[in-house]
Every structure is written in structure tokens, then in C-alpha cells.
Design an enzyme around this catalytic site. Structure first.
Site, mmCIF file in Angstrom:
data_model
loop_
_atom_site.group_PDB
_atom_site.id
_atom_site.type_symbol
_atom_site.label_atom_id
_atom_site.label_comp_id
_atom_site.label_asym_id
_atom_site.label_seq_id
_atom_site.Cartn_x
_atom_site.Cartn_y
_atom_site.Cartn_z
ATOM 1 N N HIS A 17 64.023 -23.099 34.921
ATOM 2 C CA HIS A 17 64.484 -23.391 36.283
ATOM 3 C C HIS A 17 63.789 -24.618 36.884
ATOM 4 C CE1 HIS A 17 66.791 -19.776 36.279
ATOM 5 N NE2 HIS A 17 65.753 -18.964 36.314
ATOM 6 N N ASP A 28 68.965 -16.727 28.658
ATOM 7 C CA ASP A 28 68.310 -16.043 29.773
ATOM 8 C C ASP A 28 69.389 -15.597 30.753
ATOM 9 O OD1 ASP A 28 65.327 -16.060 31.267
ATOM 10 O OD2 ASP A 28 67.008 -16.207 32.666
ATOM 11 N N HIS A 81 69.633 -15.846 33.829
ATOM 12 C CA HIS A 81 69.860 -16.774 34.929
ATOM 13 C C HIS A 81 70.207 -18.160 34.400
ATOM 14 C CE1 HIS A 81 66.888 -13.734 36.497
ATOM 15 N NE2 HIS A 81 67.916 -13.577 37.321
ATOM 16 N N ASP A 132 65.677 -10.893 29.928
ATOM 17 C CA ASP A 132 66.178 -10.327 31.179
ATOM 18 C C ASP A 132 67.694 -10.135 31.150
ATOM 19 O OD1 ASP A 132 66.454 -13.072 31.144
ATOM 20 O OD2 ASP A 132 65.484 -13.429 33.071
#
Length: 382
Positions: A151, A187, A189, A279
Site C-alpha cells: 500500500h 493480498d 486488499h 488475509d
């Protein structure tokens, strides 16, 4: 595409790790807020805590995959190496925050005492893993690192991430003469930071499979939607695959086969980087997807197959999220079994049976594929 039908050579997996990364402590509170409401008897650790990675190290050292692994020590990155991806102003901000001792850079993202040293080790350890592959010492490498990085954008922190470990490694590959690099991010996200870093480049194909979460504020303005496809020379080289919440093993594998595999085959990368966060699992507190060990294993296999077909087997795996302290370690083990293309699972899944209806996911994937054919120049024939 069926990875089990291919004859892979048995490669060792070279794992790069440094225990100094455990020194990052994001504190306690209500989930990732750092807040103490004053009426809870037990405050939980921030989800990005050292325990999750301790279990990952432990399962690789002591689990049944251990004979297939060679361990290597990481190192801290130099500031000059960080500047290959990040702006000098942003790095200066991080250095100043470290001097001050504690700072919340954005929601849930805390730089505390010990954090900066861990950040430098995460970036440098990922660079060491990338360099090991580029120099021809081994074909399969895994950077077991924290804090995570995908990120982190060139000029700001986001989502527990300070330095973009994978992005810095991509730049090293380009600077070392590699003409094309693909990043496959699973991931849960959107890998917005990596995408932002190469948004105007046609040398890096960034593909992100993520739950359809949208933007979450000033630090994460990107939506992760299919329309965020790159700009200028980079148009068409940022491919987002926002999957419906609840997508499980069958849905992810369908997306890999229908979207990721043909895109990579058209791009023909010199290096494959698999950015993995557990995740996406069915039991993670920070995601709403339903992958189990079986799905992670197949993702690892498909990534290995793509690297064998297009990059002479050169594959770097970079650790990102994954916040269930136990199941994340198991899902990592399964992913790396897939990367090694082991003939049978070495570990049984201890908790997962999750019923899955992939019907809606199939519809979404098919519509994304049609969108790519209509709008992405190099994918019109997939």
C-alpha cells in the site's frame, strides 16, 4: 491450465528473513485504531503484529516443508535504494517520525520506536531476495518480511505499509536489465502503492486480485476498480480484478486461469513477482474472502508455471498481509508448496471447509475479461 500436468524441476526455495523485523510494534487497542475505550478488560494487539510472522517463520523451519527450504539472512536497505521508488521528501518524513519516537502516519499505520529499523530490514531483505534470483544463484525466493509494503505509495504511507518492498524490488530488476516484470498481488486488499509506482510504465504489469473494497480515505484514494488501468505509456498495464466478497478457492482459481494467465502470457515477463497476503483466507479478521489452503496452493502452482513458461523459472514471492495468527502460517505453507510444485499436500487443512458458490464470481470475471478485450490494447485477443 493444469499445473500438475507440467514437469517441473525440483528447486529449493530460498527464504530471506531477519529477526530484527520483529521490533516493529504497532501497539494495542480496538483492532487497528490504537484506541483504548476504557471499558474493555483485554485490548487486542494491532493485527499487524510480530506473532503472525513468528508463526510463519516457525512453520517453515519446523513444518514438513522445511527440507525444501534454504535460509538466508536479510539486511537493511540503504536510503539510496529507497529513493528508487519513493520520493526524498517522503523518506525524510519517515526519518523525522522515527526521531520523534512515535507517529500515526495515517489511519491504523503507526511508526513507533523500533519500527524504522524493521522497515529498512523489510526493504533490504526483499532486495537481497530479488538480487539472489537476478544473479542466478537460485530461481525461487521468498522475502518473509514485515512491515508489509504494497500500500505504500511513492510519497505516502497507507494500510500498515511504510516502504513498498515489492516495488523497490521491481525497480532493482528493471535497473539490472530485466525488460519486463509482472507483479501478481493476491493480498485481499488492492496493491495500490505498487500500482501507483508504475502507473505510467509499460515495463511493469501490475495485476491485483482483491475484494471489492473501494477507497478507504485520504491515504488510499484509489478504488481498485477495473477503470484504473494506467496512464500514458502505462495504459493497460495496471489490471485490477475486484472480486465479490466471499470469493473462495474455485472463484480465485477461475480468475487466475481466465484473467491472470492469459494476461501474463501476452506480456511475457522476464521476472514474476507473487505478492501474497493470507488475509484473503476464509478466517482472516481483515478480509471478507474465503480462500483455504487448497486455493493458496493452486495460486502458488499457477504462479510457478507462469514463471517457468516466461521467465526461465525466476519467481520472487513477497510477504504482505495475513492476520489470523495460526491460519495465515498454514496458508503460507500451502502457497509455498504450490510454488515448489510438490506432488501432494504436506499439511492437512486444520479448520477449513467452506461451502462455495462461485456463480457470481464467474459472472464478474467474465465481464472483466470482456472489458479487457474491449479496452486494453495488448489484451484484445485473449
Amino acid at each position: 491450465m493444469d499445473p500438475s500436468s507440467s514437469a517441473f524441476s525440483r528447486e529449493l526455495l530460498h527464504v530471506f528473513w531477519h529477526e530484527g523485523m520483529l521490533s516493529h510494534d504497532a501497539g494495542t487497542g480496538i483492532f487497528d485504531t490504537g484506541q483504548d475505550p476504557g471499558f474493555l478488560e483485554v485490548l487486542e494487539k494491532h493485527p499487524e503484529n510480530a506473532d503472525r510472522v513468528k508463526n510463519m517463520v516457525s512453520i517453515l523451519r519446523k513444518g514438513p516443508i522445511s527440507p525444501y527450504i534454504s535460509w538466508h539472512s536479510g539486511r537493511p536497505a540503504q536510503i539510496s535504494e529507497l529513493l528508487s521508488f519513493h520520493t526524498s521528501e517522503y523518506i525524510g518524513e519517515l526519518i523525522q517520525a522515527d526521531k520523534e519516537g512515535a507517529k500515526e502516519l495515517c489511519s491504523g499505520t503507526f511508526l513507533n520506536r523500533g519500527s524504522w529499523g524493521a522497515c529498512l530490514l523489510a526493504a533490504g531483505t526483499t532486495l537481497e531476495a530479488m538480487k539472489y534470483v537476478l544473479d542466478g544463484h537460485g530461481k525461487l525466493a521468498y522475502a518473509l518480511v514485515r512491515p508489509p509494503g504494497h500500500h505504500a505509495q511513492p510519497s505516502r504511507a497507507d494500510g500498515y505499509c511504510f516502504l513498498n518492498n515489492a516495488g523497490i524490488a521491481v525497480q532493482l530488476a528493471l535497473d539490472s536489465g530485466c525488460q519486463k516484470v509482472v507483479v501478481i498481488d493476491v493480498d485481499v486488499h488492492y496493491g495500490n502503492g505498487t500500482a501507483e509506482g508504475f502507473y505510467r510504465s509499460n515495463k511493469v504489469l501490475t495485476i491485483s486480485l482483491h475484494m471489492n473494497h473501494g477507497s478507504w480515505g485520504p491515504s488510499h484514494p484509489q478504488s481498485g476498480d477495473i477503470d484504473e488501468a494506467g496512464e500514458g505509456d502505462g495504459f493497460g498495464y495496471n489490471l485490477n480484478i475486484p472480486l465479490p466478497n466471499g470469493t473462495g478457492d474455485e472463484g480465485y482459481v477461475y480468475a487466475m486461469n481466465k484473467l491472470v494467465v492469459p494476461a501474463v502470457q501476452e506480456f511475457k515477463p522476464g521476472v514474476v513477482i507473487l505478492v501474497v497476503g493470507q488475509d484473503s483466507s476464509a478466517f482472516d479478521p481483515n478480509g471478507r474472502q474465503c480462500l483455504t489452503m487448497a486455493g493458496f496452493r493452486l495460486i502458488g502452482q499457477l504462479s510457478r508455471l507462469l514463471s517457468d513458461q516466461h521467465s526461465n523459472g525466476r519467481l520472487l514471492v513477497v510477504q504482505e498481509g495475513g492476520y489470523h495468527v495460526t491460519y495465515s502460517a498454514y496458508c503460507l505453507h500451502a502457497t509455498l508448496e504450490g510454488v515448489l510444485n510438490l506432488p501432494d499436500p504436506l499439511l492437512a487443512d486444520p479448520i477449513a471447509y467452506y461451502p462455495e458458490d462461485k456463480g457470481f464470481t464467474v459472472e464478474v470475471v467474465n465481464s472483466i475479461k470482456q472489458h479487457w478485450k474491449d479496452n486494453i490494447p495488448f489484451l484484445k485477443e485473449i
